[in-house]
Design a protein around this motif. Structure first.
Motif, short mmCIF file in Angstrom:
data_model
loop_
_atom_site.label_atom_id
_atom_site.label_comp_id
_atom_site.label_asym_id
_atom_site.label_seq_id
_atom_site.Cartn_x
_atom_site.Cartn_y
_atom_site.Cartn_z
N SER A 115 1.68 -10.82 2.11
CA SER A 115 2.89 -10.89 1.27
C SER A 115 2.63 -10.46 -0.16
O SER A 115 3.55 -10.46 -0.99
CB SER A 115 3.44 -12.32 1.27
N ARG A 116 1.42 -10.06 -0.46
CA ARG A 116 1.05 -9.72 -1.83
C ARG A 116 1.73 -8.43 -2.29
O ARG A 116 1.80 -7.45 -1.55
CB ARG A 116 -0.47 -9.57 -1.91
N HIS A 117 2.22 -8.45 -3.53
CA HIS A 117 2.82 -7.27 -4.14
C HIS A 117 1.84 -6.65 -5.14
O HIS A 117 0.85 -7.27 -5.53
CB HIS A 117 4.12 -7.62 -4.87
N LEU B 294 -7.98 6.45 3.01
CA LEU B 294 -7.42 5.30 2.30
C LEU B 294 -6.57 4.50 3.27
O LEU B 294 -5.70 5.05 3.94
CB LEU B 294 -6.57 5.77 1.12
N VAL B 295 -6.83 3.19 3.35
CA VAL B 295 -6.12 2.30 4.27
C VAL B 295 -5.65 1.08 3.50
O VAL B 295 -6.39 0.51 2.69
CB VAL B 295 -7.03 1.86 5.44
N GLU B 296 -4.40 0.69 3.74
CA GLU B 296 -3.84 -0.52 3.12
C GLU B 296 -2.94 -1.23 4.13
O GLU B 296 -2.72 -0.73 5.24
CB GLU B 296 -3.03 -0.16 1.87
N ASN B 297 -2.44 -2.39 3.75
CA ASN B 297 -1.52 -3.12 4.62
C ASN B 297 -0.29 -2.28 4.91
O ASN B 297 0.16 -1.49 4.07
CB ASN B 297 -1.09 -4.44 3.95
N GLY B 298 0.28 -2.47 6.10
CA GLY B 298 1.46 -1.71 6.50
C GLY B 298 2.74 -2.26 5.92
O GLY B 298 3.72 -2.48 6.65
N THR B 299 2.77 -2.44 4.62
CA THR B 299 3.94 -2.94 3.91
C THR B 299 4.46 -1.85 2.97
O THR B 299 3.82 -0.82 2.77
CB THR B 299 3.58 -4.19 3.08
N LYS B 300 5.63 -2.09 2.39
CA LYS B 300 6.17 -1.11 1.44
C LYS B 300 5.24 -0.96 0.24
O LYS B 300 5.07 0.15 -0.28
CB LYS B 300 7.56 -1.54 0.99
N ALA B 301 4.65 -2.07 -0.20
CA ALA B 301 3.72 -1.99 -1.33
C ALA B 301 2.51 -1.15 -0.98
O ALA B 301 2.07 -0.30 -1.76
CB ALA B 301 3.29 -3.40 -1.75
N GLY B 302 1.95 -1.36 0.21
CA GLY B 302 0.80 -0.57 0.64
C GLY B 302 1.13 0.89 0.79
O GLY B 302 0.35 1.77 0.41
#
Length: 465
Positions: A98-100, A296-304
């Motif tokens: 849930s981190r932004h 580059l890999v990040e969480n599958g969220t809008k922020a990522g």
């Protein structure tokens, strides 16, 4: 008077004759799906393989961690864990998901000005400046996300291992598989892992290219994380030989601009940086260190997703050029183009854009709370040195494929920089494309050509009865 049975037979006969109409008919476009045409048969990409093995299929089956890594993680958690480990793992997982991103100073100032105007409209004009400032700051705290940097000590590092080691391994394995499946002759010898954490990138790279990799450079600012990663490589102990030879740990990136690595990875690390300026500086440095691929890999969220698109655009602009490597960059995956992301440029009339993300099934480390297979939802971008291949790029399937009787729904990101919802049928698009679409999954490439590359054709699709 014609009976219903006779009418059905006549319709079937008409379709059979249309199917035998020759090459011109086979290249006609479907009116309902303007961006999707026939399967790309120009290179005979199928050969003698069945449709379920077409080269656009890139998804992995359920990923399993190496048994040595599973045993080491279980041993470490058994030796050091205290009470309520399961609750700590769940709390950290929820927090990370849930981190932004931290709010930039410019955005913060803009919000403050807006709140000040709003307060002045509803308050007494004789309000003191000190009171006004306090009211603005109080309102600003209520509407602003409070980003905090995580300090990974020994205890938090262990909880992070239990929460994210297996999921991170699955996501990075999927990214590595994309390269190996499309370029099987690529055999990297060196790898740099920025923000290496528990070392999941090293394990995934060894599982993918263990025969060729000779050097793994793991960089993390947390000494506790580096110690934990080293113990995992030693089977859960503080001494002994590394399971993966050639692994080196350090807290800072190599300074020399001459040092490059075949593969450079940053997995779930850019989101840990406190500002966009810091992220841009790190991306520029990582690109200078890249010889072939930057992953580059990040969480599958809008922020990522937003974070990765900023990094992608930064590299594609080519502002950060090294005198030692003048080769430009292009997007190897998942985008089939270098144009702006259509998810970020959606019009107001369109539906709310979704994060461009993918899903990878995996078998988690069998802790007491972790028994059933899970799915890791992540966003990725793979940037490569050089120029894009001359061959036609195939569109990417960006959402789960919906298989229905006699038709398939595919959401595609196309080479022209547009998204499209394609409804593919054997009647309108041909048996080859229909079968390829039906066996494809979220994240695969669909082997089709775009209308601009088709030969002129006056033939029209026969209307549906």
């Amino acid at each position: 008077m014609a009976t219903p049975t006779l009418l059905r037979r006549l319709r079937t006969l008409g379709r059979w004759r249309c199917d035998r109409g020759g090459p011109a008919q086979s290249r006609s476009l479907a009116a309902l799906v303007p961006g999707v045409s026939q399967v790309d048969n120009r290179s005979d990409f199928l050969g003698k393989k069945p449709h379920r093995q077409h080269p656009g299929i890139l998804h992995l089956r359920a990923v399993r961690l190496p048994q040595a890594l599973v045993n080491a993680a279980q041993l470490l958690l058994l030796k050091r864990s205290g009470a309520n480990v399961e609750k700590q793992v769940q709390a950290l997982t929820n927090y990370l998901w849930s981190r932004h991103l931290p709010v930039e100073p410019e955005e913060l100032q803009s919000r403050a000005v807006h709140l000040e105007k709003k307060i002045l409209e509803n308050a007494d004009s004789t309000q003191k400046e000190e009171n006004l400032r306090g009211a603005v700051l109080s309102a600003l705290r209520r509407v602003t996300y409070h980003w905090q940097e995580l300090s990974y000590n020994e205890g938090l590092s262990l909880v992070y291992m239990a929460a994210r080691l297996d999921g991170g391994f699955a996501a990075v394995s999927r990214a590595f598989h994309e390269i190996r499946a499309r370029i099987p002759e690529f055999q990297p010898q060196t790898l740099l892992d920025f923000g290496s954490g528990t070392g999941s990138v090293t394990w995934a790279a060894h599982s993918t290219w263990g025969q060729s990799l000779r050097e793994y450079m793991c960089v993390d600012s947390s000494s506790a994380m580096l110690d934990l990663a080293g113990q995992l490589l030693k089977g859960g102990s503080e001494s002994g030989e590394l399971c993966v030879p050639g692994v080196f740990f350090r807290q800072f990136l190599p300074v020399s601009p001459k040092v490059q690595f075949d593969v450079v990875v940053s997995a779930f690390s850019l989101s840990e940086l406190p500002s966009k300026a810091d992220r841009n500086e790190v991306v520029k440095t990582l690109w200078r260190k890249t010889s072939h691929f930057l992953i580059l890999v990040e969480n599958g969220t809008k922020a990522g997703h937003h974070l990765l698109m900023d990094a992608r655009d930064l590299v594609l602009k080519g502002e950060e050029k090294s005198a030692l490597d003048l080769r430009p960059g292009f997007v190897f995956a998942p985008c089939p183009h270098e144009l702006p992301c259509p998810q970020l440029t959606a019009t107001a009339s369109a539906s709310k854009p979704l994060a461009c993300s993918f899903s990878q099934l995996y078998h988690p480390i069998p802790f007491s709370w972790n028994k059933k297979p899970k799915e890791e939802k992540f966003s990725m971008v793979i940037l490569a040195r050089g120029v894009p291949p001359d061959a036609q790029r195939w569109p990417r399937i960006t959402q789960p494929v919906l298989r229905r009787p006699r038709h398939v729904h595919c959401h595609l990101c196309c080479p022209d920089g547009q998204t499209q919802h394609a409804v593919i049928t054997a009647h309108r698009h041909g048996r080859d494309l229909y079968r390829c679409a039906r066996v494809s999954s979220w994240g695969d490439l669909l082997p089709v050509v775009t209308p601009s590359e088709l030969l002129p054709c006056s033939a029209q699709d026969p209307p549906d009865a």
